[in-house]
Design a protein around this motif. Sequence first.
Motif, short mmCIF file in Angstrom:
data_model
loop_
_atom_site.label_atom_id
_atom_site.label_comp_id
_atom_site.label_asym_id
_atom_site.label_seq_id
_atom_site.Cartn_x
_atom_site.Cartn_y
_atom_site.Cartn_z
N GLU A 187 0.81 -1.21 0.00
CA GLU A 187 0.00 0.00 0.00
C GLU A 187 0.84 1.27 0.00
N ILE A 188 1.93 1.29 0.75
CA ILE A 188 2.77 2.50 0.79
C ILE A 188 3.37 2.77 -0.58
N GLY A 215 2.30 1.66 -3.44
CA GLY A 215 1.20 1.97 -4.35
C GLY A 215 0.75 3.42 -4.24
N LEU A 216 0.63 3.94 -3.01
CA LEU A 216 0.23 5.34 -2.82
C LEU A 216 1.26 6.30 -3.40
N ALA A 228 -7.33 7.72 -2.75
CA ALA A 228 -6.30 6.68 -2.70
C ALA A 228 -6.06 6.20 -1.28
N LEU A 229 -6.06 7.11 -0.32
CA LEU A 229 -5.80 6.73 1.07
C LEU A 229 -6.93 5.87 1.64
N SER A 234 -6.81 2.66 0.00
CA SER A 234 -5.65 1.94 0.51
C SER A 234 -5.96 1.26 1.84
N ALA A 280 -8.13 -1.56 1.04
CA ALA A 280 -7.34 -2.57 0.34
C ALA A 280 -6.40 -3.30 1.29
N THR A 281 -5.86 -2.59 2.28
CA THR A 281 -4.96 -3.23 3.23
C THR A 281 -5.68 -4.31 4.01
N ASN A 294 -6.55 -7.01 1.52
CA ASN A 294 -5.34 -7.71 1.12
C ASN A 294 -5.01 -8.83 2.11
N THR A 315 -14.98 0.16 -3.36
CA THR A 315 -14.54 1.54 -3.59
C THR A 315 -15.43 2.36 -4.52
N TYR A 374 -3.50 -0.98 -10.61
CA TYR A 374 -3.19 -1.91 -9.53
C TYR A 374 -3.08 -3.35 -9.99
#
Length: 139
Positions: free
Chosen positions: A15-16, A18-19, A41-42, A45, A48-49, A52, A92, A118
């Motif tokens: 995620e980091i 990706g951002l 995005a945040l 994220s 997604a985290t 994930n 999302t 992504y």
Amino acid sequence: MRTTSDRIRHAISFEIIGLLLVIPLGSMGFGMDAQHIGVIALVASLLATLWNYVYNLLFDRALKRLRGTVHKTVFTRIIHALLFELGLLLATLPMIAVYLDIGLWQALVMDLAFVVFYLVYAFGFNWGYDQLFPLPEGA
């Protein structure tokens, strides 16, 4: 299978990185302020985290049960990435439409652009991650 700490390292680093890539690219690509793209995005994220971690755990358990191993072929990685992004898209899409005050069609187009980014990124990241942090023996 991977350990919990390994899965956490995987999710956070994914995620980091990706951002750091998607905010400037999204801002340029959509002609929007980086702040708006950054919020989208945040939040995506964070969703997604969590997704994930849960998704990879379930996917690996299913692979282990069906194939006896969690090692992934190229085809398996493609299926893995597509299913992950489909699940995230469902979460999302409404958030993008509401935050940006746009229609669902516009939000879908924007979300699909993020999905394409992504998909490529997830494939490359996960392959690279497996090279840097190989699966333990007997996985």
